[in-house]
Design a protein around this motif. Structure first.
Motif, short mmCIF file in Angstrom:
data_model
loop_
_atom_site.label_atom_id
_atom_site.label_comp_id
_atom_site.label_asym_id
_atom_site.label_seq_id
_atom_site.Cartn_x
_atom_site.Cartn_y
_atom_site.Cartn_z
N TYR A 1 59.27 -48.29 -11.15
CA TYR A 1 58.84 -49.69 -11.04
C TYR A 1 59.96 -50.63 -11.48
N GLU A 2 59.96 -51.80 -10.85
CA GLU A 2 60.79 -52.90 -11.34
C GLU A 2 60.02 -53.52 -12.50
N TRP A 3 60.68 -54.33 -13.30
CA TRP A 3 60.05 -54.88 -14.51
C TRP A 3 58.77 -55.64 -14.20
N TRP A 4 58.75 -56.44 -13.12
CA TRP A 4 57.58 -57.26 -12.80
C TRP A 4 56.39 -56.41 -12.34
N GLN A 5 56.64 -55.22 -11.81
CA GLN A 5 55.56 -54.36 -11.32
C GLN A 5 54.81 -53.69 -12.47
N ARG A 6 55.43 -53.58 -13.63
CA ARG A 6 54.77 -52.95 -14.78
C ARG A 6 53.62 -53.79 -15.32
N ARG A 7 53.58 -55.06 -14.94
CA ARG A 7 52.48 -55.92 -15.39
C ARG A 7 51.14 -55.42 -14.87
N ARG A 8 51.14 -54.66 -13.79
CA ARG A 8 49.88 -54.14 -13.26
C ARG A 8 49.25 -53.13 -14.21
N LEU A 9 50.02 -52.70 -15.23
CA LEU A 9 49.49 -51.78 -16.24
C LEU A 9 48.89 -52.54 -17.42
N SER A 10 48.75 -53.85 -17.27
CA SER A 10 48.18 -54.66 -18.35
C SER A 10 46.66 -54.76 -18.25
N MET A 11 46.10 -54.03 -17.32
CA MET A 11 44.63 -53.98 -17.17
C MET A 11 44.25 -52.54 -16.86
N LYS A 12 43.04 -52.17 -17.27
CA LYS A 12 42.55 -50.82 -17.02
C LYS A 12 42.53 -50.57 -15.51
N PRO A 13 43.03 -49.42 -15.07
CA PRO A 13 43.03 -49.12 -13.63
C PRO A 13 41.62 -48.92 -13.11
N GLY A 14 41.46 -49.07 -11.80
CA GLY A 14 40.14 -48.97 -11.21
C GLY A 14 40.06 -48.02 -10.03
N ILE A 15 38.83 -47.73 -9.64
CA ILE A 15 38.58 -46.89 -8.47
C ILE A 15 38.94 -47.67 -7.21
N THR A 16 38.70 -48.97 -7.23
CA THR A 16 38.99 -49.80 -6.07
C THR A 16 39.59 -51.14 -6.51
N CYS A 17 40.28 -51.79 -5.58
CA CYS A 17 40.85 -53.11 -5.85
C CYS A 17 41.15 -53.80 -4.51
N PHE A 18 41.79 -54.94 -4.57
CA PHE A 18 42.06 -55.74 -3.37
C PHE A 18 42.78 -54.97 -2.26
N TRP A 19 43.78 -54.15 -2.62
CA TRP A 19 44.61 -53.51 -1.58
C TRP A 19 43.78 -52.58 -0.71
N GLN A 20 42.71 -51.98 -1.25
CA GLN A 20 41.90 -51.07 -0.46
C GLN A 20 41.09 -51.78 0.60
N VAL A 21 40.76 -53.04 0.37
CA VAL A 21 40.00 -53.79 1.36
C VAL A 21 40.90 -54.74 2.14
N SER A 22 42.19 -54.68 1.88
CA SER A 22 43.13 -55.60 2.53
C SER A 22 44.18 -54.90 3.38
N GLY A 23 43.94 -53.68 3.76
CA GLY A 23 44.88 -53.02 4.65
C GLY A 23 45.40 -51.68 4.19
N ARG A 24 45.13 -51.29 2.95
CA ARG A 24 45.55 -50.01 2.39
C ARG A 24 46.99 -49.66 2.76
N ASN A 25 47.18 -48.59 3.54
CA ASN A 25 48.52 -48.08 3.84
C ASN A 25 49.30 -48.96 4.81
N LYS A 26 48.66 -49.97 5.35
CA LYS A 26 49.35 -50.87 6.28
C LYS A 26 50.13 -51.94 5.52
N LEU A 27 49.90 -52.05 4.23
CA LEU A 27 50.60 -53.04 3.41
C LEU A 27 51.92 -52.50 2.90
N SER A 28 52.87 -53.39 2.69
CA SER A 28 54.10 -52.98 2.04
C SER A 28 53.82 -52.76 0.56
N PHE A 29 54.70 -52.06 -0.12
CA PHE A 29 54.51 -51.82 -1.54
C PHE A 29 54.51 -53.14 -2.31
#
Length: 177
Positions: free
Chosen positions: A135-163
């Protein structure tokens, strides 16, 4: 108080869902063993959660027993950018595994992770340790909340989205949940 409320909702919903899904927890292991007798019913993998805490993520096994060893041979077929690995028609997936993934039934054991407190029902997906190391430094901020079973990316295109888009959606969730 919002986090306490969120945790309460996680406990209530995951407990109820586990009770309702009990018959599925009996049938799926039988199907997995009939399709692929070698290997375990559950897939366990170390993931990174809130504040870099490592935990064991549970899923129903959807791949052949030696899938981890085969990954290096398939690295050139990776279809997403960034430090993640995904192949749409991954040859390591079993017949039953394809069905489980199509309907996200392989994710049901993560309700146990939610009940235990390692995960939440909604939040950024928990990354692999190797992914976090890239991860780049700004991407580590996603670890500032408990991970989940689902989130926005799963309903917004999943594997069709860029990282980068995936990370931006996770951060949007963190900032606006």
């Amino acid at each position: 108080w919002k986090l306490i409320f969120k945790r309460g909702i996680d406990i209530i919903i995951s407990s109820a869902a586990l009770i309702v899904a009990l018959p599925v927890f009996i049938v799926i292991p039988i199907l997995i063993k009939l399709d692929s007798s070698r290997g375990t019913v559950f897939f366990r993998q170390k993931r990174v959660g809130y504040n870099m805490r490592r935990f064991t993520l549970l899923k129903f096994r959807t791949m052949v027993e030696n899938a981890a060893q085969l990954k290096s041979e398939l690295q050139s077929a990776n279809e997403v950018d960034g430090p993640v690995f995904k192949i749409k028609n991954d040859p390591r997936i079993t017949r039953v595994g394809r069905l489980l993934r199509r309907y996200s039934l392989d994710e049901l054991p993560q309700l146990l992770n939610v009940l235990k407190g390692d995960m939440s029902l909604v939040g950024p997906r928990p990354p692999l340790v190797a992914e976090v190391n890239e991860y780049e430094w700004w991407q580590r901020r996603r670890l500032s909340m408990k991970p989940g079973i689902t989130c926005f990316w799963q309903v917004s295109g999943r594997n069709k989205l860029s990282f980068a888009d995936w990370m931006a959606l996770d951060l949007k969730y963190i900032d606006n949940w």
